[in-house]
Design an enzyme around this catalytic site. Structure first.
Site, PDB file in Angstrom:
ATOM      1  N   CYS A 158      49.665  45.878  38.013  1.00 38.07           N
ATOM      2  CA  CYS A 158      48.591  45.635  37.047  1.00 38.07           C
ATOM      3  C   CYS A 158      49.100  45.971  35.652  1.00 38.07           C
ATOM      4  O   CYS A 158      49.744  47.009  35.468  1.00 38.07           O
ATOM      5  CB  CYS A 158      47.393  46.503  37.413  1.00 38.07           C
ATOM      6  SG  CYS A 158      45.991  46.333  36.288  1.00 38.07           S
TER       7      CYS A 158
ATOM      8  N   HIS B  91      41.789  40.800  42.729  1.00 40.04           N
ATOM      9  CA  HIS B  91      42.269  41.875  41.852  1.00 40.04           C
ATOM     10  C   HIS B  91      41.559  41.810  40.503  1.00 40.04           C
ATOM     11  O   HIS B  91      41.072  42.831  39.999  1.00 40.04           O
ATOM     12  CB  HIS B  91      43.794  41.742  41.673  1.00 40.04           C
ATOM     13  CG  HIS B  91      44.393  42.735  40.737  1.00 40.04           C
ATOM     14  ND1 HIS B  91      45.134  43.816  41.158  1.00 40.04           N
ATOM     15  CD2 HIS B  91      44.373  42.806  39.380  1.00 40.04           C
ATOM     16  CE1 HIS B  91      45.538  44.504  40.101  1.00 40.04           C
ATOM     17  NE2 HIS B  91      45.090  43.912  39.002  1.00 40.04           N
ATOM     18  N   GLU B  92      41.493  40.622  39.917  1.00 40.65           N
ATOM     19  CA  GLU B  92      40.873  40.491  38.589  1.00 40.65           C
ATOM     20  C   GLU B  92      39.363  40.720  38.648  1.00 40.65           C
ATOM     21  O   GLU B  92      38.801  41.353  37.753  1.00 40.65           O
ATOM     22  CB  GLU B  92      41.194  39.127  37.983  1.00 40.65           C
ATOM     23  CG  GLU B  92      42.671  38.872  37.738  1.00 40.65           C
ATOM     24  CD  GLU B  92      43.371  39.949  36.930  1.00 40.65           C
ATOM     25  OE1 GLU B  92      42.738  40.591  36.074  1.00 40.65           O
ATOM     26  OE2 GLU B  92      44.577  40.160  37.161  1.00 40.65           O
TER      27      GLU B  92
ATOM     28  N   HIS C 237      38.366  44.300  38.452  1.00 38.15           N
ATOM     29  CA  HIS C 237      38.307  44.865  37.097  1.00 38.15           C
ATOM     30  C   HIS C 237      36.899  44.762  36.519  1.00 38.15           C
ATOM     31  O   HIS C 237      36.467  45.643  35.777  1.00 38.15           O
ATOM     32  CB  HIS C 237      39.284  44.132  36.155  1.00 38.15           C
ATOM     33  CG  HIS C 237      40.695  44.604  36.251  1.00 38.15           C
ATOM     34  ND1 HIS C 237      41.087  45.873  35.886  1.00 38.15           N
ATOM     35  CD2 HIS C 237      41.816  43.958  36.648  1.00 38.15           C
ATOM     36  CE1 HIS C 237      42.396  45.997  36.050  1.00 38.15           C
ATOM     37  NE2 HIS C 237      42.869  44.846  36.528  1.00 38.15           N
TER      38      HIS C 237
END
Length: 165
Positions: free
Chosen positions: A98, A140-141, A144
């Site tokens: 990341c 993953h994004e 966030h």
């Protein structure tokens, strides 16, 4: 528009749940362009989320087409506004990195296939199915946007987190 600085862990914005984008306008379009510029300028990133550039809005960009792991199975450059994962199937452990945690990588279990609903840059609602590395990058994004880092998803900080060489 602009390449923005990446916010680094442990900045509190990375642990904040982001607000939905209420409507597509010039401000949301400028945010999308900044995310794309920042992702492309990095030369190695396959995705960036708005909180990583200091904006607490539910917007991410993903493009795995230039990655060895994703180049044969992808949707190209994706702009995901207010994304929501509708379905998840399968699971696989992959090593993730990341830009907000630049010194470490970690083994994370993610779904291998997802069905995703989102608004694109023009404000059109879309639903797509993603798999493999692209599905991992999208998950993953989106994490966030919910204040979750890959470090929060590893089974053990002692055995599943690795210092980059």
């Amino acid at each position: 528009m602009a390449v923005r600085d990446i916010i680094l862990y442990p900045d509190p914005i990375l642990k904040t749940v982001c607000a939905a984008v209420p409507h597509i306008d010039a401000a949301s379009d400028a945010l999308v362009q900044d995310l794309l510029d920042t992702m492309i300028d990095s030369g190695h990133s396959v995705g960036v989320a708005a909180p990583q550039i200091g904006v607490s809005s539910r917007v991410v960009v993903v493009d795995v087409s230039g990655s060895k792991l994703g180049r044969n199975n992808n949707h190209g450059q994706l702009v995901l506004i207010n994304p929501e994962i509708l379905e998840r199937q399968g699971s696989e452990t992959m090593r993730e990195g990341c830009m907000s945690v630049p010194d470490y990588t970690g083994n994370v279990i993610r779904a291998t296939e997802i069905v995703l609903q989102f608004l694109d840059r023009a404000g059109t609602e879309r639903v797509i199915k993603a798999s493999g590395f692209e599905a991992v990058a999208i998950q993953h994004e989106i994490d966030h946007l919910d204040g979750i880092l890959f470090l929060d998803r590893v089974s053990s900080l002692k055995t599943d987190v690795f210092r980059r060489k």
